[in-house]
Write a protein that holds these residues in place. Structure first.
Motif, PDB file in Angstrom:
ATOM      1  N   GLY B 202      13.039 -13.290  23.422  1.00 47.97           N
ATOM      2  CA  GLY B 202      13.528 -14.601  23.854  1.00 47.97           C
ATOM      3  C   GLY B 202      14.471 -14.501  25.034  1.00 47.97           C
ATOM      4  N   ARG B 203      15.207 -15.539  25.190  1.00 51.42           N
ATOM      5  CA  ARG B 203      16.123 -15.627  26.329  1.00 51.42           C
ATOM      6  C   ARG B 203      17.177 -14.527  26.269  1.00 51.42           C
ATOM      7  NH1 ARG B 203      18.492 -21.154  28.109  1.00 51.42           N
ATOM      8  NH2 ARG B 203      17.247 -20.670  29.918  1.00 51.42           N
ATOM      9  N   VAL B 204      17.644 -14.246  25.063  1.00 51.70           N
ATOM     10  CA  VAL B 204      18.695 -13.235  24.922  1.00 51.70           C
ATOM     11  C   VAL B 204      18.196 -11.880  25.417  1.00 51.70           C
ATOM     12  CG1 VAL B 204      20.124 -12.013  23.273  1.00 51.70           C
ATOM     13  CG2 VAL B 204      19.727 -14.443  22.992  1.00 51.70           C
ATOM     14  N   GLY B 205      16.989 -11.527  24.989  1.00 54.13           N
ATOM     15  CA  GLY B 205      16.432 -10.244  25.399  1.00 54.13           C
ATOM     16  C   GLY B 205      16.250 -10.164  26.901  1.00 54.13           C
ATOM     17  N   ARG B 206      15.804 -11.269  27.476  1.00 51.35           N
ATOM     18  CA  ARG B 206      15.618 -11.281  28.930  1.00 51.35           C
ATOM     19  C   ARG B 206      16.946 -11.099  29.633  1.00 51.35           C
ATOM     20  NH1 ARG B 206      11.834 -15.439  28.165  1.00 51.35           N
ATOM     21  NH2 ARG B 206      13.350 -17.002  28.766  1.00 51.35           N
ATOM     22  N   ALA B 207      17.951 -11.793  29.111  1.00 52.15           N
ATOM     23  CA  ALA B 207      19.277 -11.667  29.730  1.00 52.15           C
ATOM     24  C   ALA B 207      19.770 -10.231  29.605  1.00 52.15           C
ATOM     25  CB  ALA B 207      20.257 -12.626  29.062  1.00 52.15           C
ATOM     26  N   TRP B 208      19.568  -9.644  28.412  1.00 53.80           N
ATOM     27  CA  TRP B 208      20.000  -8.261  28.205  1.00 53.80           C
ATOM     28  C   TRP B 208      19.346  -7.335  29.217  1.00 53.80           C
ATOM     29  CZ3 TRP B 208      19.387  -8.051  22.156  1.00 53.80           C
ATOM     30  CH2 TRP B 208      20.553  -8.571  21.570  1.00 53.80           C
ATOM     31  N   ARG B 209      18.043  -7.506  29.366  1.00 57.01           N
ATOM     32  CA  ARG B 209      17.343  -6.617  30.276  1.00 57.01           C
ATOM     33  C   ARG B 209      17.767  -6.845  31.715  1.00 57.01           C
ATOM     34  NH1 ARG B 209      11.567  -7.718  28.722  1.00 57.01           N
ATOM     35  NH2 ARG B 209      12.597  -9.022  27.196  1.00 57.01           N
ATOM     36  N   ALA B 210      18.006  -8.081  32.063  1.00 62.29           N
ATOM     37  CA  ALA B 210      18.452  -8.366  33.427  1.00 62.29           C
ATOM     38  C   ALA B 210      19.783  -7.668  33.696  1.00 62.29           C
ATOM     39  CB  ALA B 210      18.597  -9.875  33.621  1.00 62.29           C
ATOM     40  N   ILE B 211      20.657  -7.722  32.701  1.00 64.33           N
ATOM     41  CA  ILE B 211      21.963  -7.084  32.873  1.00 64.33           C
ATOM     42  C   ILE B 211      21.799  -5.578  32.945  1.00 64.33           C
ATOM     43  CG2 ILE B 211      24.179  -6.653  31.757  1.00 64.33           C
ATOM     44  CD1 ILE B 211      23.923  -9.473  30.570  1.00 64.33           C
ATOM     45  N   ARG B 212      20.899  -5.045  32.146  1.00 62.34           N
ATOM     46  CA  ARG B 212      20.694  -3.610  32.154  1.00 62.34           C
ATOM     47  C   ARG B 212      20.187  -3.144  33.505  1.00 62.34           C
ATOM     48  NH1 ARG B 212      15.590  -1.862  28.949  1.00 62.34           N
ATOM     49  NH2 ARG B 212      14.714  -2.876  30.761  1.00 62.34           N
ATOM     50  N   ASP B 213      19.241  -3.883  34.044  1.00 55.99           N
ATOM     51  CA  ASP B 213      18.604  -3.406  35.264  1.00 55.99           C
ATOM     52  C   ASP B 213      19.409  -3.685  36.518  1.00 55.99           C
ATOM     53  OD1 ASP B 213      15.379  -4.354  33.896  1.00 55.99           O
ATOM     54  OD2 ASP B 213      16.516  -2.494  33.760  1.00 55.99           O
ATOM     55  N   ARG B 214      19.987  -4.839  36.604  1.00 54.12           N
ATOM     56  CA  ARG B 214      20.695  -5.182  37.837  1.00 54.12           C
ATOM     57  C   ARG B 214      21.785  -6.179  37.508  1.00 54.12           C
ATOM     58  NH1 ARG B 214      18.512  -3.262  42.786  1.00 54.12           N
ATOM     59  NH2 ARG B 214      19.208  -1.209  42.215  1.00 54.12           N
ATOM     60  N   GLU B 215      22.901  -5.630  37.059  1.00 55.84           N
ATOM     61  CA  GLU B 215      23.910  -6.555  36.536  1.00 55.84           C
ATOM     62  C   GLU B 215      24.368  -7.572  37.568  1.00 55.84           C
ATOM     63  OE1 GLU B 215      26.716  -4.804  33.992  1.00 55.84           O
ATOM     64  OE2 GLU B 215      28.222  -6.353  34.293  1.00 55.84           O
ATOM     65  N   VAL B 216      24.561  -7.100  38.797  1.00 59.21           N
ATOM     66  CA  VAL B 216      25.058  -8.032  39.811  1.00 59.21           C
ATOM     67  C   VAL B 216      24.059  -9.147  40.053  1.00 59.21           C
ATOM     68  CG1 VAL B 216      25.826  -8.222  42.170  1.00 59.21           C
ATOM     69  CG2 VAL B 216      26.380  -6.199  40.863  1.00 59.21           C
ATOM     70  N   ALA B 217      22.792  -8.768  40.116  1.00 59.49           N
ATOM     71  CA  ALA B 217      21.771  -9.791  40.350  1.00 59.49           C
ATOM     72  C   ALA B 217      21.717 -10.768  39.185  1.00 59.49           C
ATOM     73  CB  ALA B 217      20.416  -9.125  40.563  1.00 59.49           C
TER      74      ALA B 217
END
Lengths: 237, 364, 298
Positions: B202-217
């Protein structure tokens, strides 16, 4: 006059992006050759190709022998000195320590003793500021230190990347004056990358203009200064 | 159509296989094997949590065992209650809301919530730490926790630990205790698996992955790292707490040395080798953690302390080799084996079906 | 507050300085590797333990202490060098987190290996220093503490001299500061890294051999000291060698004093106290006392 450096259809890429598409150029012994072009044209990549800090295809010959299989740290021993974009100084080390590192490739202790006077001859102020941290020098001073460091080991070929970047005009003139002196007095061969075409063409004998990874125009500096396209795009008149 | 069905079937296959195996083992296996596979369920639950924190959110934790410890103690104290603790001569301070004892099975959600709260609190300062610093801090925490547990004797029973009353099969069902515990553990693991799956896709997982890969972005896209990172800590420690509670019930004994630093380190190693960023990786990791010592000639103990030779060496070398060759772990390797098939199916699916809706403006 | 006497206070300080010197040595090893590679070597403690066992083994075979000590340092250096070239090199261009996990793998493997080769029963390890105290102005100072302090600090001093005054030391510093530019000047950066790992391993060996008489020899003996070393390195500034030494000594004294004079801390909570200090520093001032603020590149 033999060719000290030859690039033969050199291509280079950064991951999926191709930066050079097949560049061929040569630099003769004792020449000052300029590499001109806009941002992103591939000038810095060309120097990196020579100093083997980027992967390339095609051949690169130095003193007649191919160097494509050499590691970057082997080239200093061959007499190739690369002053990279951004100078590549050891900011946390002192001026003197930076110079000592220039002597590293030829046996630091003895070389630095021998060569220091010569280098101070070109840049007298360095002697007084030996203990200052290199990172605290002004932009112009840093560029001169980077150049001085490269000279310590008496290289045969100097690769100079954008020396004028971020520097005041008077400082840059000084810098190029030193380069010309080195060329005349020591026979130093120079391949200089410059965005400031006017400046570069004043000091160089020949020049190449890169556009999007290819050599677009080449010739003597005289010719290029009169060249219509060059004048419009790079010389501003 | 067929391609789509095939893709879904492919994704459900591991789940189906696992369910079948769990039921089969539950029905057929002898008591000893049941025990082993109960531990697998417990570590699976724990690793699901660690996987979300480290695999999906990229925060390295070398303290997962410490959270299991907290969950275990919550369960132990809750089951014993004041009367139970008093039997050992331990009297928790009055302000601590220790009840009079409860059924073990209820301690699991309790441990889940309480340990999650502790994880949340830990996650707040942890925000300021990144990468290696966080690994350091969690490592230090895990090494120190046993000492802290020993200090607060009145609640934890100090170095001697606490014994829980032996578990009974509830409702008078006619299955052995061990079998009940097996199903209980797998039931909890299944619930946690579903929860993890929902979060991750869900959204949480997507957010987690986004933070993992490119926190600034991610921040620039409006995802708040603070919120999601702390959430990751809270969720993963909640999972660890539930697993710890299960462990306490399973072993009927908790003491500070049951959760040494080696547990945390090996849990991390297990989830990495099993496959970070993949739910099946957590299962592989659990199987590895439980069975590697056996096949390396050592009995599996909860006291899997360092210095127990061969399994540790194998673990360590395996971890290093995985980093060299298979950063996605076993799960990643399997996914890559099936990649040609999934790619084929996806392409067939895409060419057959029309694009159903144009991309909506402003959607994240 | 427990009874306070000046002589005891100074005793606590001296023994704190001795344990602090051990933390400082290991912390310096961590900082050395961190400066060169941006990686925390989680296996530093286990490497130290392993080499201390080697020292023990040499002495069991009849070698006197100091020759065994020196030989161990050489072996440790070779081991650290080899580990960098064989284990770390395949992943040296990968993200730091990958390299850190590799060091965690080494932590697990070396710890297991130590137990496997020598067993996990606790062994005694001799100290080269006499087990006496000396009376200095009414304060009883343990000669072992003095010896430990001197050996650790002497090692640190030798290392400092090496980095400051030799060509190789200069080249290593240059390679740590700017590996790309170093390569252009003819420095073989890979070898510099390997030497750095070797020196770090030797430092760890010193820490281990100085700690072993008190902590006794067992496969897990350096785990706790590693935490203290982490805390010391973070306190001093993870990229500052000076910070590692100052941090180590400070932490040693601080933990000792807190343990002695704050009843709550006592013996049991020393390690959590170090942890608390570690966490506080990381949160309030991540660059520590002497380190440089980290600028995150976007």
């Amino acid at each position: 006059m033999s060719e000290l450096l030859e690039l033969d259809n050199v291509a280079a890429r950064y991951g999926p992006i191709s930066a050079l598409h097949g560049v061929s150029l040569h630099v003769g012994e004792g020449e000052i050759v300029a590499l001109l072009g806009a941002n992103g044209a591939g000038k810095t990549t060309t120097l990196r190709a020579v100093s083997r800090t980027v992967r390339t295809s095609g051949d690169i010959r130095y003193e007649g022998k191919s160097i494509v299989r050499r590691a970057p740290d082997a080239l200093a021993k061959l007499g190739i000195a690369h002053v990279p974009e951004g100078r590549g100084l050891f900011a946390e080390l002192s001026v003197w320590e930076n110079l000592r590192m220039g002597a590293y490739v030829r046996g630091e202790r003895r070389t630095i003793k021998q060569e220091a006077p010569r280098v101070f001859g070109y840049f007298p102020w360095l002697e007084r500021r030996g203990h200052q941290q290199a990172g605290t020098l002004s932009g112009g001073e840093q560029q001169m230190l980077a150049l001085a460091r490269a000279l310590v080991s008496r290289p045969r070929l100097l690769l100079l990347d954008e020396p004028s970047l971020g520097l005041a005009p008077t400082v840059v003139q000084e810098l190029f004056a030193v380069v010309r002196r080195l060329n005349e007095e020591e026979g130093l061969t120079v391949l200089v990358v410059e965005q400031n075409a006017n400046l570069a063409l004043e000091s160089s004998a020949r020049a190449y203009v890169l556009e999007v990874g290819n050599v677009a125009i080449e010739g003597s500096s005289e010719e290029l200064r009169r060249h219509e396209g060059v004048r419009r795009s790079y010389l501003g008149y | 159509m067929i391609a789509r069905a095939a893709l879904i079937a492919l994704r459900l296959l591991p789940v189906a296989v696992t369910v079948v195996l769990v039921v089969l083992i539950g029905q057929r296996a002898g008591e000893f094997r049941l025990d082993e596979f109960t531990y697998v369920a417990i570590y699976f639950a724990a690793l699901l949590g660690l996987n979300m924190l480290t695999g999906y959110n990229g925060q390295i934790s070398l303290g997962h065992g410490a959270f299991m410890c907290i969950g275990a103690y919550v369960a132990a104290v809750a089951v014993l209650g004041r009367p139970g603790l008093a039997l050992y001569g331990h009297h928790p301070p009055d302000w601590l809301p220790v009840g009079d004892g409860m059924r073990p099975v209820f301690t699991i959600p309790l441990a889940f919530v309480l340990t999650g709260a502790v994880g949340f609190l830990f996650g707040i300062p942890a925000l300021r730490l990144a990468g290696v610093s966080l690994a350091l801090a969690t490592f230090a925490m895990a090494v120190s926790l046993p000492a802290i547990a020993k200090k607060f004797e009145n609640v934890t029973g100090g170095g001697g630990g606490v014994n829980l009353p032996l578990p009974h099969t509830p409702f008078g069902w006619d299955i052995s205790t061990k079998r009940w515990l097996y199903y209980e553990a797998w039931g909890v693991a299944a619930v946690l698996f579903v929860l993890s799956w929902l979060l991750v896709r869900g959204r949480v997982g997507r957010a987690w992955r986004a933070i993992r890969d490119r926190e600034v972005a991610a921040t620039a896209s409006g995802v708040s790292p603070a919120v999601y990172k702390t959430l990751a800590f809270a969720v993963s420690s909640a999972f660890a707490g539930a697993a710890g509670a299960l462990l306490a019930i399973q072993v009927s004994y908790v003491n500070p040395d049951t959760f040494p630093i080696s547990l945390s380190v090996l849990l991390l190693a297990s989830v990495v080798i099993g496959g970070l960023g993949s739910l099946s990786g957590a299962l592989f990791g659990a199987l590895l953690y439980e069975f590697l010592p056996i096949y390396a000639q050592e009995p599996p103990l909860v006291h899997f302390a360092f210095g127990k030779q061969a399994p540790a060496v194998v673990f360590g070398v395996l971890l290093i080799l995985i980093m060299y060759a298979l950063p996605g772990g076993f799960a990643g390797a399997i996914r890559r084996m099936f990649a040609p098939l999934t790619r084929f199916l996806r392409e067939r699916q895409n060419t057959r079906e029309p694009i159903l809706e144009p991309a909506r403006r402003g959607e994240a | 507050m427990l009874a306070f006497t000046w002589p005891e206070f100074f005793q606590q300080i001296t023994s704190g300085l001795a344990s602090g010197a051990i933390y400082a040595s290991l912390a310096l090893a961590l900082v050395l590797i961190y400066r060169a590679t941006d990686v925390i070597n989680f296996a530093q403690g286990e490497m130290a333990t392993f080499t201390t066992y080697i020292a023990w083994m040499l002495m069991q075979h009849g070698l006197p202490y100091w020759p065994a000590f020196v030989l161990t340092l050489v072996i440790a250096f070779a081991g650290g060098f080899a580990i960098e070239r064989v284990v770390i090199r395949p992943v040296e261009n990968r993200p730091e987190i990958v390299i850190v996990i590799v060091t965690i793998g080494m932590l697990i493997a070396i710890n297991g290996l130590t137990g496997w080769i020598w067993g996990s029963e606790v062994k005694a390890f001799d100290s080269p220093f006499p087990n006496r105290t000396v009376d200095v102005a009414g304060v009883a100072i343990s000669l072992q503490d003095v010896g430990t302090f001197c050996v650790c600090l002497a090692t640190v001093l030798v290392l400092w001299l090496f980095f400051r005054f030799t060509t190789l030391g200069l080249a290593m510093r240059a390679a740590a500061v700017n590996p790309g530019a170093s390569r252009l000047l003819g420095v073989r950066v890979g070898w510099m890294l390997a030497i750095g790992w070797g020196l770090a391993a030797a430092l760890g060996a010193v820490a281990g051999m100085m700690a072993a008489p008190t902590t006794f020899l067992d496969p897990n003996m350096m785990l706790v000291i590693l935490i203290y070393a982490f805390a010391a390195a973070v306190l001093g500034g993870i990229d500052s060698p000076v910070g590692a030494v100052v941090g180590g000594l400070t932490l040693g004294v601080l933990v000792n004093l807190l343990g002695r004079y704050v009843a709550f801390v006592g013996e049991e909570l020393r390690l959590p106290t170090a942890l608390a200090i570690l966490l506080t520093v990381l949160v309030i001032r991540p660059q520590g006392l002497f380190g440089h603020a980290v600028v995150r590149r976007v």
